[in-house]
Design a protein around this motif. Structure first.
Motif, mmCIF file in Angstrom:
data_model
loop_
_atom_site.group_PDB
_atom_site.id
_atom_site.type_symbol
_atom_site.label_atom_id
_atom_site.label_comp_id
_atom_site.label_asym_id
_atom_site.label_seq_id
_atom_site.Cartn_x
_atom_site.Cartn_y
_atom_site.Cartn_z
ATOM 1 N N MET A 7 0.871 -1.152 0.000
ATOM 2 C CA MET A 7 0.000 0.000 0.000
ATOM 3 C C MET A 7 0.921 1.219 0.000
ATOM 4 S SD MET A 7 -2.834 -1.174 -0.533
ATOM 5 C CE MET A 7 -3.843 0.285 -0.465
ATOM 6 N N PRO A 8 0.408 2.402 -0.239
ATOM 7 C CA PRO A 8 1.270 3.573 -0.391
ATOM 8 C C PRO A 8 2.318 3.675 0.712
ATOM 9 C CG PRO A 8 -0.993 4.160 -0.802
ATOM 10 C CD PRO A 8 -1.000 2.722 -0.311
ATOM 11 N N THR A 9 3.513 3.991 0.295
ATOM 12 C CA THR A 9 4.618 4.116 1.237
ATOM 13 C C THR A 9 4.805 5.570 1.627
ATOM 14 O OG1 THR A 9 6.164 4.368 -0.580
ATOM 15 C CG2 THR A 9 5.799 2.128 0.219
ATOM 16 N N ALA A 10 5.723 5.810 2.508
ATOM 17 C CA ALA A 10 5.981 7.160 2.992
ATOM 18 C C ALA A 10 6.922 7.901 2.041
ATOM 19 C CB ALA A 10 6.550 7.097 4.394
ATOM 20 N N SER A 12 7.515 11.013 -0.337
ATOM 21 C CA SER A 12 7.004 12.376 -0.490
ATOM 22 C C SER A 12 6.316 12.539 -1.844
ATOM 23 C CB SER A 12 8.166 13.362 -0.388
ATOM 24 O OG SER A 12 7.775 14.637 -0.819
ATOM 25 N N ASP A 13 5.210 13.266 -1.873
ATOM 26 C CA ASP A 13 4.506 13.516 -3.136
ATOM 27 C C ASP A 13 5.417 14.181 -4.162
ATOM 28 O OD1 ASP A 13 2.105 12.351 -2.431
ATOM 29 O OD2 ASP A 13 1.214 14.227 -1.740
ATOM 30 N N SER A 14 6.353 14.991 -3.711
ATOM 31 C CA SER A 14 7.240 15.684 -4.645
ATOM 32 C C SER A 14 8.276 14.743 -5.277
ATOM 33 C CB SER A 14 7.950 16.848 -3.954
ATOM 34 O OG SER A 14 8.799 16.361 -2.931
ATOM 35 N N ALA A 15 8.439 13.538 -4.732
ATOM 36 C CA ALA A 15 9.418 12.583 -5.266
ATOM 37 C C ALA A 15 8.893 11.844 -6.492
ATOM 38 C CB ALA A 15 9.809 11.577 -4.188
ATOM 39 N N TRP A 16 7.577 11.826 -6.686
ATOM 40 C CA TRP A 16 6.978 11.079 -7.791
ATOM 41 C C TRP A 16 7.078 11.871 -9.090
ATOM 42 C CZ3 TRP A 16 5.557 6.140 -7.123
ATOM 43 C CH2 TRP A 16 5.322 5.696 -5.820
ATOM 44 N N PHE A 17 7.378 11.171 -10.185
ATOM 45 C CA PHE A 17 7.338 11.803 -11.502
ATOM 46 C C PHE A 17 6.679 10.865 -12.492
ATOM 47 C CE2 PHE A 17 11.378 9.605 -11.346
ATOM 48 C CZ PHE A 17 11.507 9.032 -12.589
ATOM 49 N N LYS A 18 5.971 11.441 -13.448
ATOM 50 C CA LYS A 18 5.226 10.670 -14.437
ATOM 51 C C LYS A 18 6.143 10.262 -15.579
ATOM 52 C CE LYS A 18 0.992 11.718 -15.097
ATOM 53 N NZ LYS A 18 -0.287 12.281 -15.488
ATOM 54 N N SER A 19 5.934 9.079 -16.083
ATOM 55 C CA SER A 19 6.707 8.580 -17.215
ATOM 56 C C SER A 19 6.587 9.533 -18.403
ATOM 57 C CB SER A 19 6.194 7.202 -17.630
ATOM 58 O OG SER A 19 6.695 6.826 -18.899
ATOM 59 N N SER A 20 7.685 9.733 -19.107
ATOM 60 C CA SER A 20 7.657 10.577 -20.305
ATOM 61 C C SER A 20 6.849 9.923 -21.417
ATOM 62 C CB SER A 20 9.076 10.866 -20.782
ATOM 63 O OG SER A 20 9.728 9.650 -21.123
ATOM 64 N N GLN A 45 -4.412 6.428 -9.662
ATOM 65 C CA GLN A 45 -4.814 5.896 -8.362
ATOM 66 C C GLN A 45 -3.647 6.044 -7.391
ATOM 67 O OE1 GLN A 45 -6.278 1.910 -8.678
ATOM 68 N NE2 GLN A 45 -7.730 2.413 -10.273
ATOM 69 N N THR A 46 -3.295 7.266 -7.083
ATOM 70 C CA THR A 46 -2.099 7.527 -6.283
ATOM 71 C C THR A 46 -2.183 6.977 -4.863
ATOM 72 O OG1 THR A 46 -2.910 9.728 -5.699
ATOM 73 C CG2 THR A 46 -1.461 9.549 -7.629
ATOM 74 N N SER A 47 -3.373 6.679 -4.379
ATOM 75 C CA SER A 47 -3.493 6.100 -3.039
ATOM 76 C C SER A 47 -3.593 4.576 -3.102
ATOM 77 C CB SER A 47 -4.706 6.676 -2.308
ATOM 78 O OG SER A 47 -5.891 6.339 -3.013
ATOM 79 N N GLY A 48 -3.447 4.016 -4.292
ATOM 80 C CA GLY A 48 -3.519 2.570 -4.470
ATOM 81 C C GLY A 48 -2.194 1.898 -4.195
ATOM 82 N N PRO A 49 -2.084 0.632 -4.584
ATOM 83 C CA PRO A 49 -0.859 -0.128 -4.322
ATOM 84 C C PRO A 49 0.366 0.457 -5.015
ATOM 85 C CG PRO A 49 -2.549 -1.495 -5.379
ATOM 86 C CD PRO A 49 -3.086 -0.116 -5.286
ATOM 87 N N VAL A 50 1.514 0.177 -4.431
ATOM 88 C CA VAL A 50 2.805 0.623 -4.943
ATOM 89 C C VAL A 50 3.679 -0.607 -5.142
ATOM 90 C CG1 VAL A 50 4.893 1.930 -4.376
ATOM 91 C CG2 VAL A 50 2.645 2.850 -3.770
ATOM 92 N N LEU A 51 4.258 -0.744 -6.322
ATOM 93 C CA LEU A 51 5.211 -1.818 -6.596
ATOM 94 C C LEU A 51 6.592 -1.289 -6.243
ATOM 95 C CD1 LEU A 51 5.953 -4.583 -7.833
ATOM 96 C CD2 LEU A 51 6.149 -3.404 -10.034
#
Length: 67
Positions: A7-10, A12-20, A45-51
């Motif tokens: 499930m979502p890890t700790a 930071s939202d600023s660490a995520w980037f979308k694929s080009s 689904q940013t609050s969904g599972p994280v691989l």
């Protein structure tokens, strides 16, 4: 290869980037955050599972899909 789905890890939202390769038109969108491990999630689904995978596994995957 070590990976897991959490499930979502700790991360930071600023660490995520979308694929080009994500078009932004509502199709398949992947976001990635790189820390000690690589975290991958569905941008719709940013609050969904994280691989979570190791850097070597991520590099191998990227090498396969970009060649």
């Amino acid at each position: 290869m070590s990976s897991r789905v959490d499930m979502p890890t700790a991360v930071s939202d600023s660490a995520w980037f979308k694929s080009s390769y994500s078009s932004g038109e509502g199709g398949e969108c992947v976001e990635v955050a790189v820390a000690a491990r690589v975290h991958i999630r569905d941008s719709k689904q940013t609050s969904g599972p994280v691989l979570t995978v190791g850097p070597g596994a991520w590099a191998g995957f990227v090498g396969l899909v970009t060649s």
